[in-house]
Write an enzyme that holds these catalytic residues in place. Structure first.
Site, PDB file in Angstrom:
ATOM      1  CG  LEU B  69      -1.884  -1.374   1.468  1.00 13.27           C
ATOM      2  CD1 LEU B  69      -2.657  -1.415   2.665  1.00 13.27           C
ATOM      3  CD2 LEU B  69      -2.775  -1.371  -0.004  1.00 13.27           C
ATOM      4  CG  HIS B 185      11.709 -10.505  -2.729  1.00 11.22           C
ATOM      5  ND1 HIS B 185      10.807 -10.407  -3.955  1.00 11.22           N
ATOM      6  CD2 HIS B 185      12.924 -10.060  -3.423  1.00 11.22           C
ATOM      7  CE1 HIS B 185      11.445 -10.010  -4.896  1.00 11.22           C
ATOM      8  NE2 HIS B 185      12.834  -9.780  -4.788  1.00 11.22           N
ATOM      9  CG  HIS B 238       6.936 -12.360  -5.567  1.00 16.65           C
ATOM     10  ND1 HIS B 238       6.605 -11.022  -5.260  1.00 16.65           N
ATOM     11  CD2 HIS B 238       7.905 -12.619  -5.226  1.00 16.65           C
ATOM     12  CE1 HIS B 238       7.545 -10.555  -4.768  1.00 16.65           C
ATOM     13  NE2 HIS B 238       8.514 -11.632  -4.605  1.00 16.65           N
ATOM     14  CG  ASP B 311       3.684  -9.372  -5.759  1.00 20.26           C
ATOM     15  OD1 ASP B 311       3.980  -8.737  -4.723  1.00 20.26           O
ATOM     16  OD2 ASP B 311       4.443  -9.768  -6.755  1.00 20.26           O
TER      17      ASP B 311
END
Lengths: 314, 428
Positions: B69, B185, B238, B311
């Protein structure tokens, strides 16, 4: 009393329960002697005790010094600065120096695990480990055991929770060996980052939640959290450590109502222990631990010097 | 904060609950913000408002376990309010926000601020991750206990990889004490440094610095080894390569606490989307070769992948109107999460129940949330969906502020007709 099976006191791992009981009984008698104000200055008369400290210490060194003097030994304190002892040769050079001085009893503290054991192979004196790295601190565990036995009337079948930085604690390791040998149920309690690998293989139960770890404990043994542990990133902050692993009244309420609280000192108030607990005479036996320290060290010096005399006669 | 909505009776619905496998026509009654009952035919309580679903799918609201965000620190890209609009239009009722904001969410007070801002939307539960390391700088772990008490859903450094193996080990180990996990990540930073596209023929022809696909598998292999020695739970975000998915599949078979998600671009697009230097398709990790896209689809179908997350990475037009290497990475994804996922259903790779499970009950179970299922007593977070209705993704006309969609121009089948949060209609 059984003849002590070792020339040195390097570790409690592997020391059989009858010898531990003998040491504690003898220490108990010295505790009574100390309280009576009498001394026994002929026992180690003419013997030389050297306190060889490669790491700063006030209370352990003073305790050994007092123990030696109360038994009549000539006590010498040698402090060796850290910077000058980073090489193995230096330690062995020190051993030959000590041999030349005809030292009888050698008390060693060193930042490296196994350093007293290395010295013991090279010196003529009986070596007492006063704390080596993160390995063992036998006299601390003995004085803890004596304190527990006096308060609880026994060692057997007690539940002892050892809390905090177990990973870096020689006090914890010695206590685990001694208390397990004496049939206590030993728990270690702390964040996973401060519990050593395969800790359960040492016969302890591992807890990461303080309330669960303290549940129905007879003895709560707090360990010192050193500031460098936070710098090393194993714990995010002192405030978080205190919130989840610091001993306060709310957490202690999960232990037995008559549980005693111990700490090997020096304490970090507000980090691993709340002052309200540390200073509560109904729960805290921290002062008595210090008192028993002198008695236990007198017993250790006595037993090892008896051994030396016996061996000399043989 | 909001008035308790009237009771609502949904009739003529195709009830779809991936958690129980329910797929049947029926009605669903919402009372006081929770699902009161559902079944073939329910009586109509007098006070209830009736919604005729007209045979459309009524399913749990989506749980998006990964979205960045703009707040705090990049409000020009997106505010929580605008993200909530886009989420409602996309059928998302629960969203996990990344902590690598400015400042990073490494303090309990900051976390509580985000939680309050989320509540104020009234349409979206925003559950922030706590920063895995202080300042998301990858060095020292943050206060997981205090952050967890403040409401951290789990721990992550967001778009930054935790590069130090020692730090990752400590993080995985320490998170265990608080029953939590660490989201990585998965990209070995020293291999990825300076790269902007997947290393290979296309990047070579375009003259773009490449990131070897192995940068992902190397990090995944390392962290699986760390999960093994710590007993901790690692979650890979991801995931985009077949090699990494093979490692994850094997780790799961071994019984390690390893989970993962992927995002729509990695099963819908391949690296050719960046042809002609399209910066809207510049993502992190970069779009991969077709073989990797197919491996992601296969891992969705066989259950290796636990969740599909948007994502979502909002960017301003000026962040993207730059030479490719200088443009910011990331695409907006809230409004298209469901539509792109449904394209795998229309393509025959997933069943509708499988696809919805990856967007609802599976991430909810992973996060320990009581949402994502049509169950009596569960919060009435619902979406109404016409799986066949066609629409087209048009950057500039998407709901919310951020318009940087990598799917610009894509024709989709399957549109959200309405979204309800705790029984209150928030979209449609």
């Amino acid at each position: 009393m059984l003849p002590f099976p070792h020339r040195h006191l390097l570790a409690l791992q592997g020391l059989e329960p009858p010898y531990i009981a003998d040491l504690l009984d003898l220490a108990e008698s010295y505790a009574l002697l100390n309280r009576s104000g009498k001394t026994q200055r002929d026992l180690l008369k003419g013997q030389t005790l050297i306190n060889l400290f490669f790491e700063d210490s006030t209370r352990t060194r003073t305790s050994f010094e007092l123990a030696g003097k109360r038994l009549g030994a000539d006590v010498i304190n040698m402090s060796v600065s850290q910077s000058s002892v980073n090489k193995g040769e230096t330690l062995l050079d020190t051993a030959s120096t000590l041999n030349a001085m005809h030292c009888d009893l050698l008390v060693v503290r060193h930042a490296q695990s196994g350093a007293p054991a290395l010295l013991s192979q090279k010196v003529d004196a009986a070596v007492i480990n006063a704390g080596d790295g993160t390995h063992e601190h036998p006299t601390q565990a003995l004085l803890d055991a004596l304190t527990i036995r006096r308060r609880k009337g026994r060692l057997e079948n007690l539940t002892v929770a050892i809390c905090g930085d177990v990973l870096h604690s020689r006090v914890a390791r010695s206590n685990i060996h001694l208390l397990s040998a004496m049939n206590c149920r030993v728990r270690v309690v702390g964040p996973p980052t401060l519990i050593p690998a395969e800790a359960a293989r040492m016969g302890v139960e591992v807890f990461h939640d303080m309330k669960a770890g303290l549940r129905d404990a007879d003895v709560v043994m707090m360990l010192r959290l050193q500031k460098e542990r936070m710098a090393g990133g194993l714990v995010p902050s002192a405030r978080e450590f205190f919130r989840f692993y610091g001993l306060d009244a709310a957490k202690l309420a999960h232990a037995r109502p008559d549980a005693i609280v111990m700490h090997p000192g020096p304490m970090n108030r507000g980090v691993e222990i709340d002052s309200a607990i540390a200073d509560d005479p109904a729960r805290s036996v921290i002062g008595e631990q210090v008192e028993m320290g002198v008695a236990v060290r007198m017993a250790v010096l006595d037993i090892l010097s008896r051994n030396m005399r016996r061996n000399a006669r043989l | 904060m909001h008035d308790t909505p009237r009771d609502t009776l949904f009739i003529n619905a195709r009830l779809l609950d991936p958690a129980s496998g329910l797929d049947a026509p029926g009605s669903l009654l919402v009372s006081r913000g929770v699902i009161a009952d559902h079944g073939g035919a329910l009586g109509n309580p007098e006070a209830a408002e009736t919604v005729d679903c007209g045979g459309a799918v009524l399913a749990p609201g989506l749980v998006d376990m990964r979205a960045a965000l703009g707040e705090p620190g990049a409000e020009y890209r997106e505010t929580i309010e605008s993200a909530a609009l886009a989420a409602a239009a996309g059928g998302i009722t629960t969203l996990c926000a990344l902590p690598d904001t400015q400042p990073a969410l490494d303090d309990a007070a900051l976390l509580q601020f985000i939680l309050r801002r989320g509540e104020a939307t009234g349409s979206l539960s925003i559950l922030p991750y706590g920063a895995a390391t202080k300042g998301c700088a990858g060095q020292e772990i943050s206060e997981y206990g205090l952050l967890r008490e403040a409401g951290a859903i789990a721990f992550s450094d967001g778009r930054h990889a935790i590069g130090s193996a020692r730090t990752m080990r400590i993080a995985l180990s320490y998170a265990r004490a608080f029953g939590s996990f660490v989201v990585q990540h998965p990209e070995e930073p020293s291999l990825a440094r300076g790269g902007v596209a997947t290393e290979g023929e296309l990047a070579t022809r375009l003259g773009l610095a490449g990131i070897p696909p192995a940068a992902e598998a190397i990090m995944v292999a390392r962290d699986i080894a760390l999960a093994r020695i710590t007993g901790g739970h690692v979650h890979f975000a991801h995931v985009s390569t077949g090699a990494a998915l093979d490692l994850i599949r094997a780790a799961k078979a071994e019984g390690l606490r390893v989970t993962c998600d992927t995002a729509p671009p990695y099963f819908d697009l391949n690296e050719t989307a960046i042809g002609d230097f399209r910066t809207y398709a510049k993502l992190s990790p970069p779009l991969r070769r077709e073989a990797d896209r197919l491996a992601v689809v296969a891992a969705l179908a066989d259950g290796t992948i636990d969740a599909i997350a948007s994502d979502h990475q909002p960017a301003d037009a000026d962040d993207k109107r730059l030479p490719f290497a200088q443009a910011s990475a990331g695409g907006t994804g809230l409004a298209t999460l469901l539509g792109i996922t449904l394209s795998r259903v229309h393509g025959g790779d997933l069943t509708l129940l499988q696809a919805l499970a990856l967007l609802t009950c599976r991430p909810a179970a992973l996060l320990g949330l009581p949402v994502g299922r049509l169950e009596r007593g569960a919060p009435a977070d619902l979406l109404l969906l016409d799986p066949e209705r066609a629409w087209k993704v048009e950057a500039g006309k998407l709901p919310g502020k951020a318009q940087n969609s990598p799917f610009d121009g894509r024709a989709l089948e399957g549109r959200v007709l309405g979204t309800w949060k705790a029984g209150r209609r928030v979209f449609g």
